[in-house]
Enzyme design. Structure first.
Site, PDB file in Angstrom:
ATOM      1  N   SER A  20     -58.579  49.840 -11.798  1.00 62.13           N
ATOM      2  CA  SER A  20     -57.737  49.149 -12.778  1.00 62.13           C
ATOM      3  C   SER A  20     -58.467  48.849 -14.087  1.00 62.13           C
ATOM      4  CB  SER A  20     -57.179  47.852 -12.172  1.00 62.13           C
ATOM      5  OG  SER A  20     -56.260  48.168 -11.163  1.00 62.13           O
ATOM      6  N   LYS A  69     -52.452  39.024  -2.126  1.00 62.01           N
ATOM      7  CA  LYS A  69     -51.117  39.202  -2.709  1.00 62.01           C
ATOM      8  C   LYS A  69     -50.077  38.200  -2.200  1.00 62.01           C
ATOM      9  CE  LYS A  69     -51.482  44.157  -3.659  1.00 62.01           C
ATOM     10  NZ  LYS A  69     -50.808  45.468  -3.600  1.00 62.01           N
ATOM     11  N   ASP A 105     -45.632  46.904  -7.651  1.00 60.00           N
ATOM     12  CA  ASP A 105     -45.976  48.013  -6.743  1.00 60.00           C
ATOM     13  C   ASP A 105     -44.744  48.853  -6.395  1.00 60.00           C
ATOM     14  OD1 ASP A 105     -48.730  47.601  -6.470  1.00 60.00           O
ATOM     15  OD2 ASP A 105     -48.474  46.159  -4.848  1.00 60.00           O
TER      16      ASP A 105
END
Ligand code: NAP
Length: 279
Positions: A20, A69, A105
């Site tokens: 990322s 998450k 996502d």
């Protein structure tokens, strides 16, 4: 960087493998944005402090990866409905001190599938293999596209039934027994592998026999290590259209970039940056 540089980052445990920073810093540079994006190794016991730090240092945005998450949601001020449905947050936007959680996502995956393999999913019959963390957000995002039928199979069948049940009030998912997959895949327009079967170092494995897919159907895999799995390769050899997992990674980052900056993400250079980092 100077005194005006706006800060971004990704937290996870582990984190040093993350592509990322390479991808998002390239995007900022390409878009002429004075932003900087770094990777932070945050363990579960320091997650709350890390989020407090984001507030205190006025980061504009944060990506959140495994294993945070779900747990991160309790530290946020608001959660977008798509992230609520997915049951997980992978992107945080700091709106003047209010931290809002999103999940890019599932929608990133669907954008990749539509741009790279199947422009319209409306009216299609779709089989999803796997009912783990990634599957949930993808099912939600697929359902927004009005497919004719959404089928779900998981090795541990109870989990597929539970997941289908969790969405029952919003849309219909048909749980399929793992042993009935041959028939379900034979009638599907798109078959999506969200299991970890076929991921390096077990790159010779496939979740199902790819010859079960009809010619012309899309064989899609979330895995991008290897870039093209055996499932996708063998399905292509049988006349299917293949779709790999790298696009999902690129587009989840593209959506995050767009939420943070309000500008269209420079997807081409983001992909280039990630591809270059593999070599
Ligand atoms: P997860 O929550 O651990 O779920 C793993 C899934 O794989 C479960 O459904 C599990 O079934 C199934 N599975 C594992 N071994 C199996 C086997 N031998 N046979 C059949 N099914 C098996 O993992 P996840 O977070 O959902 O991730 C799944 C995959 O997606 C990984 O390969 C990951 O790298 C990939 N991914 C890619 C991206 C991207 O950006 N492209 C993003 C997220 C994830 P059981 O329930 O029966 O154990």
């Amino acid at each position: 960087m100077d005194s005006y540089t706006v800060l971004y980052g990704v937290i996870g445990d582990p984190i040093r493998h993350s592509k990322s920073p390479v991808m998002l810093n390239r995007a900022f540079r390409e878009a002429g944005i004075n932003g900087a994006y770094a990777a932070f190794h945050v363990t579960p016991d320091t997650l709350g402090e890390a989020i407090a730090g984001i507030r205190a240092l006025d980061f504009r945005g944060l990506n959140v990866t495994i294993p945070h998450k779900i747990e991160v949601m309790k530290y946020l001020d608001d959660i977008h409905p798509g992230a609520k449905a997915a049951g997980a947050v992978n992107t945080i936007v700091n709106e003047g001190g209010r931290l809002i959680g999103y999940n890019t996502d599932g929608i990133g995956y669907v954008r990749s599938l539509k741009e790279e393999a199947e422009p319209s999913l409306a009216g299609r019959r779709i089989v999803v293999l796997g009912a783990g963390g990634a599957s949930r957000g993808i099912l939600w995002a697929l359902a927004q596209e009005n497919p004719a039928k959404l089928m779900l199979a998981n090795r541990t069948e109870e989990k597929a039934r539970e997941l289908a049940g969790a969405f029952a009030s919003e849309f219909e998912i048909e749980p399929v027994a793992w042993t009935d997959l041959r028939e379900a895949c034979g009638s599907a327009d798109v078959v999506i592998n969200t299991t970890s079967v076929g991921m390096s170092p077990n790159a010779d494995a496939t979740p199902i026999d790819p010859s079960w897919l009809k010619p012309g159907a899309v064989a899609s895999d979330l895995i991008y290590n290897p870039l093209k799995t055996k499932f996708v390769r063998d399905a292509e050899a049988g006349g299917c259209r293949g779709h790999g997992g790298l696009g999902m990674f690129i587009y989840q980052g593209a959506y995050a970039f767009e939420y943070w900056t309000g500008q269209a993400a420079p997807v081409g250079v983001m992909r280039e940056a990630v591809m270059a980092s593999f070599t």
